[in-house]
Design a protein around this motif. Sequence first.
Motif, PDB file in Angstrom:
ATOM      1  N   VAL A   1      11.923 -19.976  18.319  1.00  0.00           N
ATOM      2  CA  VAL A   1      12.014 -19.981  17.212  1.00  0.00           C
ATOM      3  C   VAL A   1      10.834 -19.145  16.283  1.00  0.00           C
TER       4      VAL A   1
ATOM      5  N   ASP B   1      11.057 -15.587  14.680  1.00  0.00           N
ATOM      6  CA  ASP B   1      10.304 -15.036  13.396  1.00  0.00           C
ATOM      7  C   ASP B   1       9.255 -13.624  13.493  1.00  0.00           C
TER       8      ASP B   1
ATOM      9  N   ALA C   1       3.514 -20.002  13.900  1.00  0.00           N
ATOM     10  CA  ALA C   1       4.584 -20.817  13.608  1.00  0.00           C
ATOM     11  C   ALA C   1       4.689 -21.906  14.439  1.00  0.00           C
TER      12      ALA C   1
ATOM     13  N   GLN D   1      12.585 -16.931   6.945  1.00  0.00           N
ATOM     14  CA  GLN D   1      12.303 -18.499   6.965  1.00  0.00           C
ATOM     15  C   GLN D   1      13.398 -19.228   6.573  1.00  0.00           C
TER      16      GLN D   1
ATOM     17  N   GLU E   1      15.708 -19.457   9.740  1.00  0.00           N
ATOM     18  CA  GLU E   1      14.969 -20.382  10.695  1.00  0.00           C
ATOM     19  C   GLU E   1      14.937 -21.691  10.268  1.00  0.00           C
TER      20      GLU E   1
ATOM     21  N   LEU F   1      18.234 -21.771  12.874  1.00  0.00           N
ATOM     22  CA  LEU F   1      17.673 -21.769  14.172  1.00  0.00           C
ATOM     23  C   LEU F   1      17.169 -23.241  14.666  1.00  0.00           C
ATOM     24  N   GLN F   2      16.383 -23.817  13.827  1.00  0.00           N
ATOM     25  CA  GLN F   2      15.634 -25.145  14.228  1.00  0.00           C
ATOM     26  C   GLN F   2      16.848 -26.266  14.604  1.00  0.00           C
TER      27      GLN F   2
END
Length: 460
Positions: A290, A294, A321, A359, A362, A366-367
Motif C-alpha cells: 500500500v 501511494d 505510510a 488516499q 487506499e 487497497l487496504q
Amino acid sequence: MSKLPGWLGQLGAELSRLSERLDERRAESEADDPLPGDPPGPQPAAAGKDEAALVDQVPAPPTYAPSVAARPDPVAAIPWGMRVAAEAGWRLLVLAGTLWVLMRVISAVQLVVLAFVAALLVTALLQPTVARLRRHGLPRGLATAVTAVSGFVIMGLVGWFVVWQVMDNIDTLSDKVTKGIDDLKNWLLDSPFHVTDKQINDIAKNLSDTVGTNTEAITSAGLQGVTVVVEFMTGALLAMFSTLFLLYDGARIWQWVLKLVPAQARPGVAGAGPRAWRTLTAYVRGTVIVALIDAIFIGLGIYFLNVPMAVPLAVFIFLFAFIPLVGAVVSGALAVVVALVTEGVFTALMVLAVVLAVQQIEGHVLQPFILGRAVRVHPLAVVLSVAAGGMIAGIGGAVVAVPLVAVTNTVVGYLRSYGQEESRRHSPPPHGSTSLDAAATRAPGAPPEKSDAEPAPDAS
C-alpha cells in the motif's frame, strides 16, 4: 476422765455429719453448673425447688426494654455490588502496577526494544524470500545471507538516492522557496483579508527576534540531534544483527521461548504463535504494498505538476505510510506545503486533490483488498494505539503500535477459543437425546472441524 472418751466420740460424729453435708452441697452445686461436654443428668428435686424460688425472687424485665438482635457478620453487611467492585479494584491495581513496572523497564531499554521490534518487522518482510530460496535448493545460511544482504543494500541505495536528490536540488529549492514567499506576501497584500505590509514585516521581525533569543536552545537541540543520530545508528546495527539471527534460526528461537512458558499453558501459546506470525507477516506485506502504491502515484502527480524534489517527497510518503492515518496526513501536508511555497496556490490545490484521491482509493480499495480480514483493526483502536505509541516512544512507538495491537487481537481471540474448546473437551459427555442433538447441530457460520495439530512457526 471417764467422760472424756464419750465427749470425743460425739465430737467425731458431729464432724462426720458436717463433712457429709458439705459433700452433698458440693454435689448439688456441680449438678446445677455442669461442665461443657457433660451429658445432662437428672436434676434433683431440691435443685428444682431452689431454682423455682430463685425465679420467684428475680423480677421480670420491664415491657419497654428493647430486644437486642445479634450483630451480623461484617462481610455479610457489605452489599454484593461493593464486594464485586472491591475484588475487581484490587486486581486492576495489581495489573496497573505490573504494567507500570513493565513500561519503566521498556523505557530504560527503549533502544533495544525498538531495534528488536524493527528486526521482527523486517524479518516478517524478508522471511518468505528465504523460504522460497530454500525451496529452490539453497542452504539455509546462504539463503539467509543472500536475502539479508539484498534487502539491506536496497534500503541503503534508496537512502543514498534520497540524500543525493535533496543535495542536488537544494539550491533550486532555496530560490523557489524565496520566490514563493515573495509571491505569498504579494498575494496576502492583494487578498481580501486586509493584510498590510507593516503587519507582514512585523511578523518577519518577530520570527527573527525569536530565533535570535533562542539561539542557545537551537544549539542544544542541534547537539541533541547528534545524539539522536548516534542512537539511530546503534539501533540500526542492532536491528541488522537481530534480523540475521531471526532469519537464520527463527524456529529454534521460538522453541526456546516455548520452554519458558509453564507446561499447562504451553499448548495454547504454541498454537497462538503461528497465527500471530501470520498476522504480522500479512500486515507488513500489505503495508509495504500500500505504501509503495501511494508513493508511486502521489510521486507521479507531484512530478507532472513540476513540484521540485518529487522523488524525495515520494520516499517520505512511503516511509510515513507505516504510521496509519497520521502518517498519510503528515506526508500529504508536507507535499502540499512544498508545492505552495515553490509553485503557488493553484499547484498546491492540485497536489492536495491528488493526495486526497490516492488516499481515498487506499482506504476504501487497497487496504480491504490487500490486508483483508487478517489484520482488521477498528479505526478508533488504530488512532488510540498510534497516539499512545507516539507518546511512549515517539515515531518508533507510533510505527509499531498498530502491528502490536493486531497481533494481540489475534492471540487473545485464539486463546479464548482454545480455552472454550478445552473446557468442552474435558466436560462430561451428554447422554440420551441430548448427545444426539449436540452431535447433529453446529453453530451457524462455524468453520468445519480441523485437526488440533498446528505446525510450529518456521522463521527460516
